[in-house]
Design an enzyme around this catalytic site. Structure first.
Site, PDB file in Angstrom:
ATOM      1  N   PRO A   1     -87.951 -45.403 -35.637  1.00 49.32           N
ATOM      2  CA  PRO A   1     -88.913 -45.374 -36.754  1.00 49.32           C
ATOM      3  C   PRO A   1     -89.078 -43.947 -37.265  1.00 49.32           C
ATOM      4  O   PRO A   1     -89.716 -43.116 -36.630  1.00 49.32           O
ATOM      5  CB  PRO A   1     -90.204 -45.913 -36.121  1.00 49.32           C
ATOM      6  CG  PRO A   1     -90.068 -45.617 -34.656  1.00 49.32           C
ATOM      7  CD  PRO A   1     -88.612 -45.664 -34.338  1.00 49.32           C
TER       8      PRO A   1
ATOM      9  N   ILE B   1     -93.034 -38.704 -31.471  1.00 52.77           N
ATOM     10  CA  ILE B   1     -93.775 -37.653 -32.156  1.00 52.77           C
ATOM     11  C   ILE B   1     -94.786 -38.273 -33.123  1.00 52.77           C
ATOM     12  O   ILE B   1     -94.405 -38.990 -34.048  1.00 52.77           O
ATOM     13  CB  ILE B   1     -92.821 -36.706 -32.915  1.00 52.77           C
ATOM     14  CG1 ILE B   1     -91.816 -36.071 -31.947  1.00 52.77           C
ATOM     15  CG2 ILE B   1     -93.597 -35.627 -33.660  1.00 52.77           C
ATOM     16  CD1 ILE B   1     -90.728 -35.257 -32.628  1.00 52.77           C
TER      17      ILE B   1
ATOM     18  N   ASP C   1     -88.908 -38.823 -34.986  1.00 49.31           N
ATOM     19  CA  ASP C   1     -88.905 -40.112 -34.296  1.00 49.31           C
ATOM     20  C   ASP C   1     -90.352 -40.441 -33.948  1.00 49.31           C
ATOM     21  O   ASP C   1     -90.950 -39.834 -33.060  1.00 49.31           O
ATOM     22  CB  ASP C   1     -88.045 -39.997 -33.030  1.00 49.31           C
ATOM     23  CG  ASP C   1     -87.934 -41.313 -32.268  1.00 49.31           C
ATOM     24  OD1 ASP C   1     -88.730 -42.239 -32.547  1.00 49.31           O
ATOM     25  OD2 ASP C   1     -87.070 -41.408 -31.378  1.00 49.31           O
ATOM     26  N   HIS C   2     -90.907 -41.429 -34.658  1.00 51.92           N
ATOM     27  CA  HIS C   2     -92.335 -41.718 -34.522  1.00 51.92           C
ATOM     28  C   HIS C   2     -92.690 -42.350 -33.172  1.00 51.92           C
ATOM     29  O   HIS C   2     -93.862 -42.452 -32.817  1.00 51.92           O
ATOM     30  CB  HIS C   2     -92.793 -42.642 -35.663  1.00 51.92           C
ATOM     31  CG  HIS C   2     -94.177 -42.353 -36.149  1.00 51.92           C
ATOM     32  ND1 HIS C   2     -95.115 -41.673 -35.399  1.00 51.92           N
ATOM     33  CD2 HIS C   2     -94.805 -42.672 -37.317  1.00 51.92           C
ATOM     34  CE1 HIS C   2     -96.240 -41.577 -36.073  1.00 51.92           C
ATOM     35  NE2 HIS C   2     -96.083 -42.182 -37.240  1.00 51.92           N
ATOM     36  N   ARG C   3     -91.664 -42.776 -32.408  1.00 49.59           N
ATOM     37  CA  ARG C   3     -91.935 -43.282 -31.063  1.00 49.59           C
ATOM     38  C   ARG C   3     -92.347 -42.147 -30.131  1.00 49.59           C
ATOM     39  O   ARG C   3     -93.080 -42.351 -29.158  1.00 49.59           O
ATOM     40  CB  ARG C   3     -90.695 -43.967 -30.492  1.00 49.59           C
ATOM     41  CG  ARG C   3     -90.210 -45.177 -31.269  1.00 49.59           C
ATOM     42  CD  ARG C   3     -88.875 -45.657 -30.748  1.00 49.59           C
ATOM     43  NE  ARG C   3     -87.849 -44.596 -30.818  1.00 49.59           N
ATOM     44  CZ  ARG C   3     -86.602 -44.742 -30.371  1.00 49.59           C
ATOM     45  NH1 ARG C   3     -86.229 -45.896 -29.810  1.00 49.59           N
ATOM     46  NH2 ARG C   3     -85.730 -43.755 -30.481  1.00 49.59           N
TER      47      ARG C   3
END
Length: 432
Positions: free
Chosen positions: A230, A408, A404-406
């Site tokens: 994501p 950060i 990477d929203h997982r």
């Protein structure tokens, strides 16, 4: 005695590869260190060197064969001491190892004067790589007049080109240019799954170009990145005037040492420092865990004639600008010559991709897992800008971080972009 040459493992995780090109033919005499073949994995295309001496009596896998398993016998060498009397061992057929072509025809008898053997007038054998010999033969160059710069005085491709004044590689053929042996953004060796996509050219004039393992891997991994990672994108406008002024002053002082800093050199240092100051962005997502890095290793996208490669500036935060500049220049030059070692382009904790020199104002780069961020740098351009509460003209660039929203959060990504902007706009921190 017969010696079996087997498909080598060119990386710890390699399971299979493509035999892209033979650099020898049946009947050639080879010595330890001679180049035999180009092996292509989904990480790189690398040259395979001989370890033993003797005559190539059989090539068991044809050029272009995909899916050759590590350990498969690909050729037979007859030792020089008994080449006249010993028969080569039968090798296991490789039809089940590769989808094309299954076998090559039976080997002809070894020639008595193989092309690979060249002599000085004194009778001493000239040491030269098969590629160098082939280029010399095609160019009408006498190897006896060339001094080799390779190991133990061995003549290599560059020596022949320098001697003949060519100064560059021949025009690319349908096979990969041997001068560009190592290139990839890939970081694993999982086999390509394919897209299942069928495209018909119809009546439009076209040619079908076979994808290299490297290109297949880039396509697969970047597709996986966009599907599975994501992405969150954060953009800041950064004023460059102070950095450009400092760069000019530094270059004036570094000129006697032959060093010329680029804007990109300074941005690499800024990103390295920003990652240390915003450590929650210097990470990799690993399922149930996360890797937190204490050192900022910056992968720098470098364009080469057949694609992209990402040499790494290790510990960028703690290197001087002059060191970064010298290192990047050397890495980029060797990348374009295909001379990088795998550890010099595999890994890294974050990436930077600068397309500003091509006039690109802003773009959003795709994260290259397992890294969790990449910084996309746009062109510096004159724009209306508020300076000291007044409208002025300033040199401004847009920088976009992909995260990477997982791993950060948006606030942590924003903190990195804020620190990066401050370091560029107040650049004395880059030389402190």
């Amino acid at each position: 005695m017969s010696i079996e040459l087997k498909m080598p493992a060119l990386s710890p995780t390699m399971e299979e590869g493509t035999l892209a090109r033979w650099l020898v033919k049946e009947g050639d005499t080879v010595s330890s260190g001679d180049l035999i073949a180009e092996i292509e994995t989904d990480k790189a295309t690398m040259e395979f060197e001989a370890v033993d001496e003797g005559v190539i009596t059989q090539l068991l896998v044809a050029e272009g064969t995909d899916g050759v398993k590590v350990g498969t016998v690909i050729a037979i060498i007859q030792g020089e001491d008994d080449v006249a009397t010993a028969a080569p061992k039968a090798a296991a057929p490789v039809a089940t190892q590769a989808p094309k072509p299954a076998e090559v025809a039976a080997a002809p008898a070894p020639v008595t004067a193989p092309v690979a053997t060249v002599s000085h007038s004194s009778g001493d054998r000239i040491k030269a790589s098969p590629l160098a010999k082939r280029i010399a033969a095609n160019s009408g160059v006498d190897l006896a007049g060339i001094s080799g710069t390779g190991p133990n005085g061995r003549i290599v491709k560059a020596d022949v080109e320098a001697f003949s004044g060519a100064g560059r590689s021949p025009a690319p053929s349908s096979a990969m240019d041997p001068g560009l042996r190592r290139e990839s953004l890939a970081t694993d060796n999982r086999p390509s799954t394919g897209s299942g996509l069928t495209v018909e050219g119809g009546d439009i004039p076209h040619e079908v170009v076979k994808l290299s393992n490297m290109r297949k891997t880039i396509a697969r991994r970047l597709t996986e990145s966009k599907q599975q990672v994501p992405h969150i994108y954060l953009t800041v406008d950064v004023r460059l005037d102070a950095l450009l002024k400092l760069r000019g002053e530094l270059n004036a002082s570094l000129e006697p040492r032959g060093i010329k800093l680029s804007v990109n050199d300074m941005l690499i240092k800024a990103l390295g420092l920003a990652l240390i100051q915003a450590p929650k962005c210097n990470v990799s997502f690993a399922g149930d865990t996360m890797l937190q890095y204490s050192r900022a290793d910056i992968s720098v996208a470098v364009s080469v004639p057949t694609g992209l490669i990402t040499p790494i500036v290790t510990d960028a935060a703690n290197k001087s600008l002059s060191k970064i500049s010298t290192e990047i220049a050397e890495l980029a030059a060797r990348a374009k010559e295909g001379k990088l070692q795998p550890h010099e382009y595999q890994g890294g904790t974050a990436s930077i991709s600068n397309m500003g020199m091509m006039g690109i104002k802003q773009f959003e780069a795709v994260i290259n897992p397992p890294q969790a961020m990449i910084m996309a740098i746009g062109a510096g351009e004159k724009r209306p800008y508020i300076v000291d509460d007044a409208l002025a003209i300033a040199t401004v660039m847009s920088a976009t971080g992909s995260f990477d929203h997982r791993a950060i959060d948006g606030a942590d990504g924003a903190q990195l972009m804020k620190v990066f902007k401050e370091l560029v706009e107040k650049p004395l921190g880059l030389v402190a």
